[in-house]
Enzyme design. Structure first.
Site, PDB file in Angstrom:
ATOM      1  N   ASP A 171       0.815  -1.209   0.000  1.00 60.04           N
ATOM      2  CA  ASP A 171       0.000   0.000   0.000  1.00 60.04           C
ATOM      3  C   ASP A 171       0.852   1.264   0.000  1.00 60.04           C
ATOM      4  O   ASP A 171       0.296   2.365  -0.027  1.00 60.04           O
ATOM      5  CB  ASP A 171      -0.929   0.006   1.223  1.00 60.04           C
ATOM      6  N   ASP A 187     -11.360  -5.242  11.495  1.00 62.62           N
ATOM      7  CA  ASP A 187     -11.555  -6.664  11.732  1.00 62.62           C
ATOM      8  C   ASP A 187     -12.805  -6.927  12.581  1.00 62.62           C
ATOM      9  O   ASP A 187     -13.561  -7.860  12.301  1.00 62.62           O
ATOM     10  CB  ASP A 187     -10.311  -7.259  12.405  1.00 62.62           C
TER      11      ASP A 187
END
Length: 1047
Positions: free
Chosen positions: A336, A746
């Protein structure tokens, strides 16, 4: 256990458009009987069983229906009991064998819980192990029969085998024919192996009742004691210290609610065991195609300068060397930060993998991350018998050290960026020179078309992915990167399962993926699982674990408790996902067995007698509403031939490979309304984005790519799905993939799956599946906790808050309590800070939050204290967690609560209410000693998070000194009330002791900044102390002065 779980089987067998019945024992089609109609073994419940299985159960099984337990009746043409006894020999009477095996089966199923939907114990479930039910007698017959050969001569043994084969042929279980002796032995072995392979791949191991029952009793008693305790606290206020009393009562009530949210989700803790040998026997048979499911592995990284490339390389090497078929493993690395350093690191890693992977598989070494394998302080020669091992190990270690030097040179080169930017080896500029404005990049290093290892064997595919980034777009950090990898992997490989790992979490157990497949490939349970979560284990943590970095209490107690409800929460790494669950689909619904009703009675009488009302089926428009249910319906539709189901057309490389109109050919059987809704291109694009290739991949039930696909065209399509504008006006991040809206994506992602009705599994193999690194420094640890707590605060103020989201859905109440606890725990910092301040205030003012109590009232305090101790002891007993780990967890709960959690609450409020994004920086104030294994433990980094706990420690210490001084000054009578206050203050100091050690650093060297703060705070409290002047008696009445007259 719900009764409908007995009827759970594959969705494709369940579709209404197929009339063929499937045997629930052997999964073969139930053929017609002698009368030309479908064979029905049980005329009571019509449980689908084929004729061979029916005859086998009557002869060697329990002779009753697996579902309703009704004894089987003899069908025409089936052998009777008298005929069986006539064919029985003197050595192997069927009556004796059946009786013996029934006893063995009953004893086995008393200790084993088979792989059912919930894994619960049920005597009826012995007939269906992992969706392929079988007689428990038949499962042990082969082993007992073979074991009886000991003590028998060859002639006797041959005679017994021939008689057994004759009976089996007569029952239709063996086909008559002229076979050689070798063929007979081979068929016998295959039959025995088939019986073993049909056994469950896993079993649930409940906690012993002698351990869990007292634990539950104490929890209930503690709840009752809390009620009486609060009744006393509320009805007996401390009138001389009313504000302190009110604050303390509010704090205690909040603590009690927090305890309930944390405690009751641990009501049903369980353990699980897997059987990897059975997995191999079922899906990896010799001479047959390997049937293990493919797996795509995701590794995410952002900045290689902060996340060392050598650690990322070790993670990738452990994935490439995993014990799994190489053609079924693909590794995707998300960069990224668009760093050329990581790009070059992967190039070096793929070259070194050509030597490392065959070495690992040849000598079966563990772990398969070279950095950690060569640094292990164990006897590496244990269980090694190859004479070439030592030589090859030395050569491999030398090559790894050379590999590390090459990586270090890349890191040194990347420290200073050239003015003209980075240039690749072919002379072209690196596309990611501007990390915030660059195109998408994909590079395939290994795989079918890549390099082979030094032995000429194929290596798993390794793919570098860097999604496109442009100014003005919200890229959603890690969650956006994970969703990009989901789409790329769907286009390139489309494995049905995906393993998510952080760049610093390597595979410590090379058979970890197989462990998860024991659950995900279970015929019954697997289709209802969204993911299999593994516990996190860490390297490089000091033995005392001063700051509870291992999180043992959470991973070994809380997660095992959730596994007994609806499954553990997703913790961000070490998790194997079921791809359809990430696509927003709902799990398949179990077929409910129809109620037994009598048609001969009138409808009103049938209703009164409990038969239930006969409702008309709902209209099609209500039955299937929305694109979500329509897509789910298509996925459940059985596909006879992949070519007949979906017709894919090859296009030019510049065009899309698939067209949405091509999918329409596989929609026979749907009415026009469903068909038109399902095939609406606008609905598809609104949900998944404008990629026909990706949409087509979502409709392939078992994953994989369609035939006749062009690799170059797939790469171009993969570049398209990682463009920065692809997710606009779609459901990515809202209902599909990793959910956006929090830094702890998450928790949100797992919560959404559980709300849809999916279940998850907690897998704890004996050898830890994955290991990673954790910050052992105090400041780094607090900032890690700050990030987690901030994510929970963001979820609390979002629409996905478990307090109000998806009520009435499929989320179980205890599971909801666990999720509520994960998002409200940061707010405990406010009452905790107040409660830790009260002891010092009481000592300085001479007041106390509890009035003078009698002996009866003191019983509730003593009972509450004892119940807390008993709960902890019994929890340690069933979880096998050490008392040290529990105590460290308690200490850091206070340390993190008064520092990181407190700042997370205020930071979250500023961000949500005012849009102010505040970041707390960490400044290094020293250097660690590289010669010391735990040098970072003593490294002090100043951060704002250290102020509140430092203040609390000094405040309570000053209070203790003031209280003791006041008692000495006032005499013996003041010592009694002082003990309660001192106990309160010491409770705070003891819990903050690890924090105090962290401030002192190595060898009690206190940093200058701490000394300055201590002097400042001590001066403030000294001035306050002088102002309140506690040692002088307070006078009441007029002020009297000496008149000067000698009276």
């Amino acid at each position: 256990m719900e009764p409908n779980t007995m009827a759970s089987f594959d969705d494709e067998h369940r579709h209404s458009s197929f009339s063929a019945k499937i045997c629930r024992i052997c999964s073969d089609e139930v053929k017609d009987g002698d009368n030309g109609q479908k064979f029905v073994a049980c005329h009571v419940c019509a449980f689908p069983v084929c004729k061979p299985c029916y005859e086998y159960e009557r002869s060697n099984g329990n002779k009753c229906c697996p579902q309703c337990s009704t004894p089987y009746k003899r069908h025409k043409g089936s052998p009777g009991d008298e005929e069986e006894q006539e064919n029985s020999g003197p050595y192997d009477s069927d009556d004796e064998l059946n009786t013996k095996n029934r006893k063995d089966a009953s004893s086995i199923h008393q200790n084993f819980a088979y792989g059912s939907e919930n894994g619960d114990y049920n005597s009826k479930q012995q007939w269906r192990s992992n969706g392929r039910a079988f007689s428990s007698t038949g499962s042990v017959l082969g082993k007992e029969f073979e074991a009886e050969r000991d003590g028998a001569t060859d002639a006797e043994w041959k005679e017994r085998v021939d008689k057994w084969k004759a009976r089996q042929e007569k029952r239709g279980l063996l086909v008559k024919g002229e076979q050689t002796k070798d063929q007979d032995n081979q068929s016998d072995e295959e039959e025995y192996l088939d019986a073993d392979a049909r056994q469950p791949l896993w079993r649930k191991v409940p906690i012993s009742s002698s351990k869990i029952s007292p634990y539950r009793i104490v929890i209930v008693l503690r709840l009752v004691i809390l009620v009486f305790f609060f009744r006393f606290r509320i009805l007996t206020p401390a009138k001389d210290a009313y504000p302190l009393w009110l604050i303390s009562v509010i704090c205690e009530i909040w603590f009690a609610l927090s305890w309930i949210l944390d405690q009751f989700p641990k009501w049903f803790p369980i353990n699980r065991e897997t059987y990897l040998d059975r997995l191999s026997m079922r899906f990896e048979r010799d001479g047959e195609k390997n049937k293990l499911a493919p797996v795509d592995v995701f590794v995410s990284t952002v900045d290689p300068l902060k996340e060392p490339p050598i650690i990322t390389a070790n993670t990738i090497l452990s994935i490439l060397a995993v014990d799994y078929p190489v053609s079924k493993v693909s590794c995707y690395v998300s960069d990224d930060g668009a760093s050329m350093l990581l790009f070059d690191t992967l190039s070096e890693t793929s070259e070194f993998a050509r030597r490392w992977v065959p070495f690992c598989k040849k000598y079966n070494v563990e772990p398969r991350a070279p950095e950690f394998y060569f640094s292990e302080k164990i006897d590496y020669l244990k269980d090694k018998v190859q004479t070439t091992f030592v030589k090859d190990r030395r050569a491999m270690k030398r090559e790894y050290e050379e590999f590390k030097v090459r990586i270090n040179s890349l890191v040194a080169k990347a420290q200073k960026k050239p003015e003209e930017g980075w240039v690749m080896q072919d002379g072209t500029p690196w596309p990611g020179n501007n990390t915030r404005d660059h195109p998408g990049m994909i590079q395939v290093y290994l795989g079918k078309e890549g390099a082979y290892d030094i032995d000429g064997n194929e290596l798993p595919r390794l793919v570098y992915v860097s999604r496109e980034k442009r100014p003005g777009y919200d890229h959603h950090k890690k969650a956006g990167a994970m969703n990009a990898m989901v789409r790329v992997s769907a286009v390139l490989t489309n494995a049905p399962f995906m393993l998510n790992l952080d760049c610093d979490h390597y595979i410590n157990n090379s058979r970890a993926i197989r462990e998860s497949m024991c659950f995900l490939m279970d015929p019954q349970l697997g289709k209802k699982l969204c993911y299999v979560q593994f516990p996190q284990r860490f390297d490089g943590i000091d033995h005392n674990d001063r700051y509870a970095n291992r999180n043992i209490v959470f991973f070994d107690i809380n997660m095992r408790g959730l596994d007994g409800i609806q499954g553990p929460v997703y913790v961000g790494t070490g998790c194997v996902f079921n791809r359809p669950a990430l696509y927003g689909y709902e799990p398949p619904v179990s077929e409910k067995r129809k109620k037994m009703t009598c048609d001969c009675w009138p409808s009103w009488l049938s209703c009164c007698c409990g038969g239930g009302s006969r409702r008309k089926p709902k209209s099609d428009t209500k039955k299937k509403s929305g694109i979500k249910s329509l897509l789910s319906g298509l996925r459940r539709k059985k596909k006879k031939e992949s070519a007949a189901t979906m017709s894919y057309s090859r296009k030019r490389s510049t065009e899309a490979i698939f067209d949405l109109e091509d999918i329409e050919e596989g929609l026979e059987g749907y009415d026009e309304h469903d068909k038109s809704s399902l095939m609406s291109q606008k609905n598809f694009e609104k949900r998944f984005g404008m990629s026909p290739v990706f949409i087509a991949s979502t409709l392939i039930e078992k994953g994989g790519l369609p035939e006749a696909t062009n690799t170059s065209s797939l790469i171009k399509e993969a570049i398209h799905v990682i463009s920065c504008g692809y997710e606009e006006k779609t459901e990515w991040g809202k209902e599909i993939g990793w959910i956006y809206g929090s830094v702890t994506e998450d928790i949100l992602t797992g919560f959404k799956m559980h709300c849809r009705g999916w279940k998850s599994i907690y897998c704890m193999p004996k050898r830890p599946a994955f290991k990673g690194s954790a910050p052992i420094n105090l400041s780094d640890r607090l900032h890690q906790v700050l990030r987690w707590a901030l994510g929970s605060v963001e979820i609390f103020f979002s629409r996905h808050c478990p307090l109000w989201y998806a009520w009435g859905g499929k989320l179980k109440i205890l599971e909801r309590l666990a999720y509520i606890n994960t998002i409200v725990y940061p707010f405990t910092s406010i009452p905790l800070l107040a409660y830790c301040t009260i002891p010092a205030v009481c000592l300085l003012t001479g007041k106390f939050i509890i009035p003078t109590i009698n002996n009866f009232a003191s019983i509730w305090f003593l009972a509450l204290f004892l119940s807390i101790i008993a709960t902890a002891i019994l929890e340690l007993r069933w979880s096998e967690v050490s008392i040290t780990d529990l105590w460290r967890n308690e200490q850091f709960w206070v340390i993190g609560g008064v520092s990181a959690h407190l700042f997370a609450v205020f930071q979250g409020l500023l961000k949500v209410l005012f849009g102010v994004d505040t970041n707390f920086t960490v400044t290094s104030k020293g250097a660690s000693d590289e010669a010391d294994e735990f040098g970072d433990l003593y490294l002090f980094k100043w951060t704002t998070l250290l102020i509140p706990p430092t203040t609390l420690i000094i405040l309570n210490m000053v209070g203790v000194v003031a209280g003791v001084s006041d008692a000495i000054n006032n005499g013996y009578g003041s010592w009694g009330p002082l003990f309660g206050k001192l106990f309160f203050a010491f409770w705070v100091i003891v819990h903050l002791y690890p924090f105090l050690k962290g401030l002192m650093g190595r060898q009690n060297r206190t940093p200058t900044i701490v000394v300055l703060w201590s002097i400042l705070l001590a001066s403030i409290f000294s001035l306050v102390w002088v102002r309140i002047d506690p040692f002088l008696a307070k006078q009441t009445g007029p002020l009297l002065k000496q008149c000067g007259v000698d009276c």
